[in-house]
Design a protein around this motif. Structure first.
Motif, PDB file in Angstrom:
ATOM      1  N   PRO A  99      92.786  84.305  43.515  1.00  0.00           N
ATOM      2  CA  PRO A  99      92.687  83.231  42.527  1.00  0.00           C
ATOM      3  C   PRO A  99      91.394  82.421  42.663  1.00  0.00           C
ATOM      4  N   LEU A 100      90.818  82.381  43.870  1.00  0.00           N
ATOM      5  CA  LEU A 100      89.558  81.660  44.079  1.00  0.00           C
ATOM      6  C   LEU A 100      88.444  82.206  43.193  1.00  0.00           C
ATOM      7  N   LEU A 101      88.486  83.481  42.894  1.00  0.00           N
ATOM      8  CA  LEU A 101      87.465  84.104  42.042  1.00  0.00           C
ATOM      9  C   LEU A 101      88.033  84.526  40.692  1.00  0.00           C
ATOM     10  N   ALA A 102      89.236  85.074  40.690  1.00  0.00           N
ATOM     11  CA  ALA A 102      89.828  85.575  39.441  1.00  0.00           C
ATOM     12  C   ALA A 102      90.018  84.459  38.414  1.00  0.00           C
ATOM     13  N   ASP A 103      90.259  83.243  38.867  1.00  0.00           N
ATOM     14  CA  ASP A 103      90.404  82.129  37.929  1.00  0.00           C
ATOM     15  C   ASP A 103      89.099  81.840  37.195  1.00  0.00           C
ATOM     16  N   VAL A 104      87.972  82.251  37.775  1.00  0.00           N
ATOM     17  CA  VAL A 104      86.661  82.018  37.169  1.00  0.00           C
ATOM     18  C   VAL A 104      86.223  83.202  36.312  1.00  0.00           C
ATOM     19  N   VAL A 105      86.385  84.420  36.828  1.00  0.00           N
ATOM     20  CA  VAL A 105      85.852  85.605  36.138  1.00  0.00           C
ATOM     21  C   VAL A 105      86.918  86.506  35.527  1.00  0.00           C
ATOM     22  N   GLY A 106      88.187  86.140  35.693  1.00  0.00           N
ATOM     23  CA  GLY A 106      89.268  86.977  35.180  1.00  0.00           C
ATOM     24  C   GLY A 106      89.687  88.004  36.221  1.00  0.00           C
ATOM     25  N   THR A 107      90.849  88.564  36.022  1.00  0.00           N
ATOM     26  CA  THR A 107      91.348  89.554  36.974  1.00  0.00           C
ATOM     27  C   THR A 107      90.626  90.885  36.780  1.00  0.00           C
ATOM     28  N   ASP A 108      90.557  91.662  37.828  1.00  0.00           N
ATOM     29  CA  ASP A 108      89.876  92.941  37.777  1.00  0.00           C
ATOM     30  C   ASP A 108      90.750  93.988  38.455  1.00  0.00           C
ATOM     31  N   GLU A 109      91.107  95.023  37.727  1.00  0.00           N
ATOM     32  CA  GLU A 109      91.991  96.074  38.238  1.00  0.00           C
ATOM     33  C   GLU A 109      91.418  96.750  39.479  1.00  0.00           C
ATOM     34  N   LEU A 110      90.109  96.998  39.507  1.00  0.00           N
ATOM     35  CA  LEU A 110      89.527  97.650  40.677  1.00  0.00           C
ATOM     36  C   LEU A 110      89.637  96.772  41.917  1.00  0.00           C
ATOM     37  N   ALA A 111      89.495  95.475  41.749  1.00  0.00           N
ATOM     38  CA  ALA A 111      89.652  94.566  42.885  1.00  0.00           C
ATOM     39  C   ALA A 111      91.083  94.621  43.411  1.00  0.00           C
ATOM     40  N   HIS A 112      92.053  94.693  42.515  1.00  0.00           N
ATOM     41  CA  HIS A 112      93.458  94.816  42.938  1.00  0.00           C
ATOM     42  C   HIS A 112      93.699  96.142  43.669  1.00  0.00           C
ATOM     43  N   ARG A 113      93.070  97.195  43.202  1.00  0.00           N
ATOM     44  CA  ARG A 113      93.226  98.489  43.871  1.00  0.00           C
ATOM     45  C   ARG A 113      92.638  98.456  45.277  1.00  0.00           C
ATOM     46  N   LEU A 114      91.539  97.728  45.453  1.00  0.00           N
ATOM     47  CA  LEU A 114      90.942  97.594  46.776  1.00  0.00           C
ATOM     48  C   LEU A 114      91.882  96.823  47.708  1.00  0.00           C
ATOM     49  N   ARG A 115      92.499  95.771  47.208  1.00  0.00           N
ATOM     50  CA  ARG A 115      93.475  95.024  48.011  1.00  0.00           C
ATOM     51  C   ARG A 115      94.647  95.934  48.400  1.00  0.00           C
ATOM     52  N   ASP A 116      95.145  96.704  47.455  1.00  0.00           N
ATOM     53  CA  ASP A 116      96.254  97.626  47.742  1.00  0.00           C
ATOM     54  C   ASP A 116      95.854  98.648  48.800  1.00  0.00           C
ATOM     55  N   HIS A 117      94.625  99.133  48.725  1.00  0.00           N
ATOM     56  CA  HIS A 117      94.118 100.068  49.727  1.00  0.00           C
ATOM     57  C   HIS A 117      94.116  99.405  51.109  1.00  0.00           C
ATOM     58  N   GLY A 118      93.704  98.146  51.161  1.00  0.00           N
ATOM     59  CA  GLY A 118      93.708  97.410  52.423  1.00  0.00           C
ATOM     60  C   GLY A 118      95.108  97.264  52.995  1.00  0.00           C
ATOM     61  N   ARG A 119      96.085  97.046  52.135  1.00  0.00           N
ATOM     62  CA  ARG A 119      97.480  96.951  52.590  1.00  0.00           C
ATOM     63  C   ARG A 119      97.964  98.289  53.145  1.00  0.00           C
ATOM     64  N   GLU A 120      97.653  99.360  52.431  1.00  0.00           N
ATOM     65  CA  GLU A 120      98.100 100.696  52.846  1.00  0.00           C
ATOM     66  C   GLU A 120      97.458 101.142  54.154  1.00  0.00           C
ATOM     67  N   ARG A 121      96.209 100.740  54.403  1.00  0.00           N
ATOM     68  CA  ARG A 121      95.455 101.199  55.574  1.00  0.00           C
ATOM     69  C   ARG A 121      95.389 100.149  56.683  1.00  0.00           C
ATOM     70  N   ASP A 122      96.104  99.041  56.502  1.00  0.00           N
ATOM     71  CA  ASP A 122      96.110  97.957  57.489  1.00  0.00           C
ATOM     72  C   ASP A 122      94.685  97.466  57.779  1.00  0.00           C
ATOM     73  N   LEU A 123      93.990  97.097  56.701  1.00  0.00           N
ATOM     74  CA  LEU A 123      92.640  96.550  56.802  1.00  0.00           C
ATOM     75  C   LEU A 123      92.698  95.084  56.380  1.00  0.00           C
ATOM     76  N   PRO A 124      92.886  94.173  57.332  1.00  0.00           N
ATOM     77  CA  PRO A 124      93.100  92.761  57.019  1.00  0.00           C
ATOM     78  C   PRO A 124      92.012  92.130  56.156  1.00  0.00           C
ATOM     79  N   SER A 125      90.771  92.540  56.332  1.00  0.00           N
ATOM     80  CA  SER A 125      89.689  91.924  55.560  1.00  0.00           C
ATOM     81  C   SER A 125      89.763  92.231  54.069  1.00  0.00           C
ATOM     82  N   LEU A 126      90.474  93.293  53.703  1.00  0.00           N
ATOM     83  CA  LEU A 126      90.637  93.610  52.277  1.00  0.00           C
ATOM     84  C   LEU A 126      91.851  92.916  51.680  1.00  0.00           C
ATOM     85  N   VAL A 127      92.673  92.320  52.523  1.00  0.00           N
ATOM     86  CA  VAL A 127      93.923  91.715  52.069  1.00  0.00           C
ATOM     87  C   VAL A 127      93.837  90.182  52.036  1.00  0.00           C
ATOM     88  N   GLU A 128      92.984  89.610  52.874  1.00  0.00           N
ATOM     89  CA  GLU A 128      92.778  88.153  52.868  1.00  0.00           C
ATOM     90  C   GLU A 128      91.987  87.759  51.632  1.00  0.00           C
TER      91      GLU A 128
END
Length: 116
Positions: A80-109
């Protein structure tokens, strides 16, 4: 920079540099000297030729992350810190999901330390 983010960045550096050089070469061949403009709301990146050749090339622009000057933190596009300014982005959400699946905390914070 967080260790998991550093590892990802190191792997991506060579690939992204190569793709940037290829894009620049293609744009120079098609447009000659060029300038670019970015429409964040419309998610469009446009390159326009200058001088004799003219012409235009445009495409979709995804905002995956942003690094503000102060504080030096990487803000993910799904946050929300960025999406509220530039809108949501599907690729950014996919990167977060990848971080969750691979246990990569920096992609999930939402925001992580980032030193240049």
């Amino acid at each position: 920079m967080e260790p998991d983010l550093r590892s990802i960045a190191q792997h991506a550096l060579l690939y992204s540099s190569n793709r940037q050089e290829a894009l620049d070469a293609a744009l120079l061949a098609r447009l000659g000297r060029y300038r670019y403009s970015l429409d964040l709301a419309g998610k469009r990146l446009t390159f326009r030729g200058q001088g004799g050749q003219g012409g235009e090339v445009s495409g979709r622009a995804d905002v995956i992350a942003s690094v503000p000057a102060d504080p030096q933190r990487l803000r993910w596009g799904w946050s929300p810190l960025l999406a509220d300014v530039v809108g949501t982005d599907e690729l950014a959400h996919r990167l977060r999901d990848h971080g969750r699946e691979r246990d990569l905390p920096s992609l999930v914070e939402e925001e992580v330390p980032y030193e240049i």
